[in-house]
Design a protein around this motif. Structure first.
Motif, PDB file in Angstrom:
ATOM      1  N   LYS A 120       0.824  -1.203   0.000  1.00 42.26           N
ATOM      2  CA  LYS A 120       0.000   0.000   0.000  1.00 42.26           C
ATOM      3  C   LYS A 120       0.863   1.259   0.000  1.00 42.26           C
ATOM      4  N   THR A 121       0.248   2.371  -0.388  1.00 43.83           N
ATOM      5  CA  THR A 121       0.884   3.678  -0.255  1.00 43.83           C
ATOM      6  C   THR A 121       0.337   4.372   0.982  1.00 43.83           C
ATOM      7  N   LEU A 122       1.209   5.113   1.658  1.00 40.97           N
ATOM      8  CA  LEU A 122       0.848   5.866   2.855  1.00 40.97           C
ATOM      9  C   LEU A 122       1.455   7.253   2.737  1.00 40.97           C
ATOM     10  N   LEU A 123       0.630   8.279   2.900  1.00 41.88           N
ATOM     11  CA  LEU A 123       1.098   9.662   2.898  1.00 41.88           C
ATOM     12  C   LEU A 123       0.766  10.275   4.243  1.00 41.88           C
ATOM     13  N   GLY A 124       1.758  10.872   4.891  1.00 41.78           N
ATOM     14  CA  GLY A 124       1.533  11.424   6.214  1.00 41.78           C
ATOM     15  C   GLY A 124       2.026  12.840   6.364  1.00 41.78           C
ATOM     16  N   SER A 125       1.325  13.626   7.176  1.00 42.21           N
ATOM     17  CA  SER A 125       1.754  14.998   7.444  1.00 42.21           C
ATOM     18  C   SER A 125       2.755  15.010   8.593  1.00 42.21           C
ATOM     19  N   ASP A 126       3.645  14.047   8.564  1.00 47.68           N
ATOM     20  CA  ASP A 126       4.769  13.953   9.483  1.00 47.68           C
ATOM     21  C   ASP A 126       5.906  13.349   8.687  1.00 47.68           C
ATOM     22  N   SER A 127       7.067  13.952   8.765  1.00 42.32           N
ATOM     23  CA  SER A 127       8.155  13.527   7.885  1.00 42.32           C
ATOM     24  C   SER A 127       8.602  12.095   8.148  1.00 42.32           C
ATOM     25  N   HIS A 128       8.351  11.564   9.355  1.00 42.04           N
ATOM     26  CA  HIS A 128       8.788  10.201   9.667  1.00 42.04           C
ATOM     27  C   HIS A 128       7.755   9.145   9.312  1.00 42.04           C
ATOM     28  N   THR A 129       6.757   9.532   8.533  1.00 41.42           N
ATOM     29  CA  THR A 129       5.813   8.559   7.984  1.00 41.42           C
ATOM     30  C   THR A 129       6.553   7.473   7.208  1.00 41.42           C
ATOM     31  N   CYS A 130       7.723   7.811   6.703  1.00 37.24           N
ATOM     32  CA  CYS A 130       8.542   6.865   5.947  1.00 37.24           C
ATOM     33  C   CYS A 130       8.863   5.605   6.735  1.00 37.24           C
ATOM     34  N   ALA A 131       8.661   5.610   8.058  1.00 37.72           N
ATOM     35  CA  ALA A 131       8.941   4.430   8.876  1.00 37.72           C
ATOM     36  C   ALA A 131       8.136   3.221   8.427  1.00 37.72           C
TER      37      ALA A 131
END
Length: 653
Positions: A120-131
Motif C-alpha cells: 500500500k501507499t501511505l502519505l503522512g503529514s509527518d516527515s517520519h511517515t517513511c517508517a
C-alpha cells in the motif's frame, strides 16, 4: 530511475510505484502522480489538515483508510491543546477518519501495529511517515495540504526518484542494533545523501532484522533527505502482522531475482560498531569509543526512531538489579500503549523503575521539545531521530543520537560509554514469544457522520487567504541563511509554540526567531509588498510541518532563492504560493547580502514561457540568473497563489 520493460526484473520500489501510478512516466526527475491508499496525520499538523478539508468541502474521506493521531501536543497546561484534541476528534467523526486519542502512542509505531499493509501507499503529514516502509509500503511524508488533497481522493505528486539499493550481508554483533545501521548510512552519505532517492534494503542480512528493527532504519531515512525507504514484505513482516493478529493483511512483496538499482551500496552488518551522532546534526556520526568518557546529564529511551518493545526490554534487562548513575536523568518514553502494556506484563517496567528511571506518558514528548529538556550545555544521549540545535527545548543543548544500548550503558556509568565495555553479558530479548495486546482505544470512523458537529475552541482561526504571484517583484532580502537550515530553525517546535499550530497569525510571530529575533517585526513592514529569503544547500530539512512555509508566506515572503531544497519543504512552499528558485551559479549566493533589494521582472511570464528568470541587485547592479525544478502543475499553483486557490479556480471553471 532506470526505465523498466515488461519482463525486466523489478525491485520493490518500482513495483509499488507502478501499481499506484496515475500520471507521469518512470523517468527520474519527471513529475508523477500516485494513488494514495492510506493517510496519517498527527496533532501538530492535523489541525490545519482538518481546516483544509473543511475549506475543500469534503464530506467523507476517499482513501482506503485515514488515521489521525494525538501524540505531539500532549501537555495540557491551558485550554489550547485539549481544545484542539476535541476539535480533531470531532473533525474525524465528520470526515470519516480513525482517531487515536492522547495516550495511545506515537503515530508511526501505532499505525504500524494497527493499520500498515504491505503493497500500500501511505502519505503522512509527518516527515517520519517513511517508517512504514518497514512493512513493504511506499510511505512518504508531505505537507498537510498535500495530505488533505489525498484524503479528498486526489493523487500525490512528486518528482520520480532514483532507487538506491543497499545490500545487507552478515549479522549484527552483540551490543550493535538497528540504530547503528542507519547511523552508518548517515556517516557515509550525510543529511543530503538521500535527496531524490528511494532507499531499498535487500540481501541476506535482512534475515537478522525484525520488522521493528527495519522501522528504526526506515524512520531515520528522512534524516538523509530521502523520498522513502523500502523494505520487502517477507517472513519478518508476516511474523509481525501475525503477532498483531492481522495475518490476513500480509501479502508477500519482494524484489524479483536479478532486479537492478540506479545506485548501490553495501553494508556488512557483522562489521558495524556502536555509533553516535554528535551535536547538532544527525550526519555528524562517530564511533562511540572515539568520544567515550564525556559526562552526561540525560539518557532518553523511546521516540518514533526506536519504538519497538525490544528497544525498551533490552535496556530493562541491562539495568535489572542495578542503579543508574546518580547524576543521570534516565528518561523512558513508551511509544505505544501496546508497548507499555507489554513492559508491564513482562516485568520490564518494574526493572526500569527500580533502577531509577523516570517514566513519561506515551507520546512524542521530549523528541519535539515537549518536556524533558536537558540542562544548559549538558549532554543528552537520545534514541530520537533528530538533534538539531534547540529542538530539545534548551537553546544551548548538546543532544547526541545513539542506540538504546549505548544510551543505557552511559546511564549506568554517567559518561558516554560503548556498551561493549560493560562487564555484563549481552541481554538477548526473544520478541517471538512476547504477549501483545490489541489497543482498544483507537476510535473507528463514526457510523453517522452527518450527525457530527465540529468543535472549535477559541485558539482555532480560519485559514488565511493569499493573492497570486505578482508579475514583477521588487523586494528586500530580509534574511540570508546558510546550509542545512531546518524547519525547526524556520518555525520551531516546543511547548511554547506548537499550541498555536491552528492560529497562523499568532504562530507566525515565532518565524525565524531562533536565528533572528527581529525577523517577524521586520517582515510585517513588507507584508503587503512582499519580501525574499536567500538560503544555502538543503534549505528546509527536517520536519514536514507546513507552518514553516505558511507562516513566512503570511508574513509576506513571495520568493525563496536557495542553492538546493529539502523535498518536503520545497513542496510546501509551492503549496502556499511561495516561489522556490535556485541559483544557476552558486557563487551568486556569496554576492547577495541581507537587506539587499532584488528586482525580479516578468516572473509570471517567465514561468509560463520557460524564459530565464533574472534577479537584479540594486546595491551592486549584478544580475543573477535563477532557475527552478517546477512542473507545469506547480507553476499554475504558484501563479494562482497556492494549491487551495488553484483548486477553487479549477472547480469554478
Amino acid at each position: 530511475m532506470t526505465k523498466q520493460t515488461k519482463n525486466q526484473p523489478r525491485n520493490v520500489a518500482t513495483k509499488l510505484i507502478e501499481s499506484h501510478l496515475v500520471a507521469g512516466k518512470l523517468k527520474a526527475g519527471e513529475e508523477i502522480g500516485l494513488k494514495i491508499d492510506q493517510t496519517l496525520t498527527q496533532d501538530a499538523t492535523g489541525t490545519l489538515v482538518m481546516l483544509e478539508l473543511e475549506a475543500m468541502g469534503l464530506d467523507q474521506a476517499r482513501t482506503e483508510l485515514s488515521a489521525q493521531y494525538v501524540d505531539h501536543n500532549l501537555l495540557q497546561t491551558d485550554h489550547r491543546n485539549p481544545d484542539d484534541h476535541l476539535f480533531l476528534r470531532s473533525a474525524c467523526e465528520k470526515f470519516g477518519i480513525w482517531f487515536s486519542p492522547a495516550g495511545s502512542g506515537v503515530s508511526h509505531p501505532v499505525h504500524m501495529e494497527r493499520f500498515g499493509k504491505p503493497g500500500k501507499t501511505l502519505l503522512g503529514s509527518d516527515s517520519h511517515t517513511c517508517a512504514a516502509g518497514s512493512l513493504g509500503m511506499l510511505a512518504m511524508g508531505a505537507g498537510g495540504l498535500s495530505v488533505a488533497t489525498a484524503i479528498c481522493g486526489e493523487p500525490f505528486y512528486l518528482n520520480m526518484p532514483r532507487v538506491m539499493g543497499v545490500k545487507l550481508t552478515g549479522r549484527l554483533p552483540e551490543w550493535v542494533s538497528a540504530k547503528d545501521v542507519i547511523l552508518e548510512m548517515l556517516r557515509r552519505h550525510g543529511v543530503k545523501g538521500g535527496a531524490g532517492k528511494i532507499i531499498e534494503y535487500y540481501g541476506p542480512g535482512l534475515k537478522g532484522l525484525s520488522a521493528m528493527d527495519r522501522h528504526v532504519i526506515a524512520n531515520m531515512g528522512q534524516e538523509m533527505g530521502h523520498t522513502a525507504t523500502v523494505f520487502p514484505a517477507d517472513d519478518a513482516v508476516r511474523e509481525f502482522l501475525g503477532q498483531q493478529q492481522r495475518e490476513d493483511d500480509f501479502q508477500r512483496l519482494e524484489a524479483d531475482p536479478g532486479a537492478t538499482y540506479d545506485l548501490h551500496d553495501e553494508i556488512d552488518l557483522s562489521k558495524l560498531e556502536p555509533l553516535i551522532a554528535l551535536p547538532s546534526s544527525p550526519g555528524k556520526v562517530f564511533p562511540v569509543r572515539e568520544v567515550a568518557g564525556e559526562p552526561i546529564y540525560q539518557a532518553y529511551i523511546g521516540s518514533s526512531a526506536n519504538p519497538g518493545l525490544r528497544d525498551f526490554a533490552v535496556p530493562a534487562m541491562m539495568v535489572k538489579g542495578r542503579q543508574v548513575h546518580e547524576g543521570v536523568s534516565f528518561d523512558i518514553n513508551p511509544t505505544s500503549r501496546q508497548v507499555l502494556e507489554n513492559l508491564v506484563e513482562l516485568g520490564h517496567l518494574t526493572d526500569l523503575l527500580n533502577a531509577g528511571a523516570r517514566l513519561h506518558q506515551t507520546g512524542c514528548n521530549g523528541c519535539i521539545g515537549m518536556g524533558q529538556a536537558p540542562a544548559t550545555n549538558q549532554i543528552s544521549l537520545r534514541t530520537v531521530p533528530r538533534n538539531f540545535a534547540g529542538r530539545s527545548g534548551t537553546s544551548e543543548d548538546k543532544v547526541c543520537l545513539c542506540s538504546p544500548e549505548t544510551a543505557t550503558a552511559s546511564a549506568l556509568t554517567g559518561v558516554i560509554t560503548d556498551p561493549r565495555d560493560l562487564e555484563m553479558d549481552y541481554p538477548v530479548f526473544d520478541e517471538h514469544s512476547t504477549f501483545y495486546v490489541q489497543d482498544r482505544n483507537i476510535r473507528p470512523p463514526a457510523q453517522h457522520p452527518e450527525l457530527s458537529v465540529v468543535e472549535k475552541g477559541p485558539n482555532i482561526s480560519t485559514l488565511p487567504t493569499f493573492d497570486g504571484l505578482p508579475d514583477s517583484l521588487e523586494a528586500p532580502v530580509l534574511l540570508k541563511v546558510g546550509d542545512d537550515i531546518s524547519t525547526d530553525d524556520i518555525l520551531p517546535a516546543g511547548s511554547e509554540i506548537l499550541p498555536f499550530r491552528s492560529n497562523i497569525p499568532v504562530i507566525s510571530e515565532f518565524t525565524y526567531t531562533r536565528l533572528d529575533s527581529t525577523y517577524p517585526e521586520r517582515a510585517k513592514q513588507h507584508q503587503d509588498s512582499g519580501s525574499l529569503i536567500v538560503g544555502g544547500e538543503n534549505y528546509g530539512q527536517g520536519s514536514s510541518r507546513e507552518h514553516a512555509a505558511l507562516a513566512p508566506r503570511y508574513l509576506g515572503v513571495r520568493v525563496v532563492i536557495a542553492k538546493s531544497y529539502s523535498r518536503i519543504h520545497w513542496q510546501n512552499l509551492c503549496s502556499f504560493g511561495v516561489l522556490p528558485l535556485r541559483f544557476v551559479a552558486p557563487e551568486s549566493y556569496d554576492s547577495i547580502e541581507q537587506n539587499d533589494d532584488l528586482a525580479l521582472p516578468g516572473l509570471v511570464e517567465a514561468l509560463k514561457s520557460g524564459d530565464k528568470i533574472v534577479a537584479e541587485n540594486a546595491r551592486t547592479g549584478e544580475r543573477h540568473e535563477l532557475t527552478h525544478d517546477l512542473s507545469e502543475r506547480q507553476i499554475r499553483m504558484i501563479i494562482a497563489g497556492g494549491l487551495l486557490n488553484m483548486m477553487r479556480q479549477e472547480m469554478a471553471a
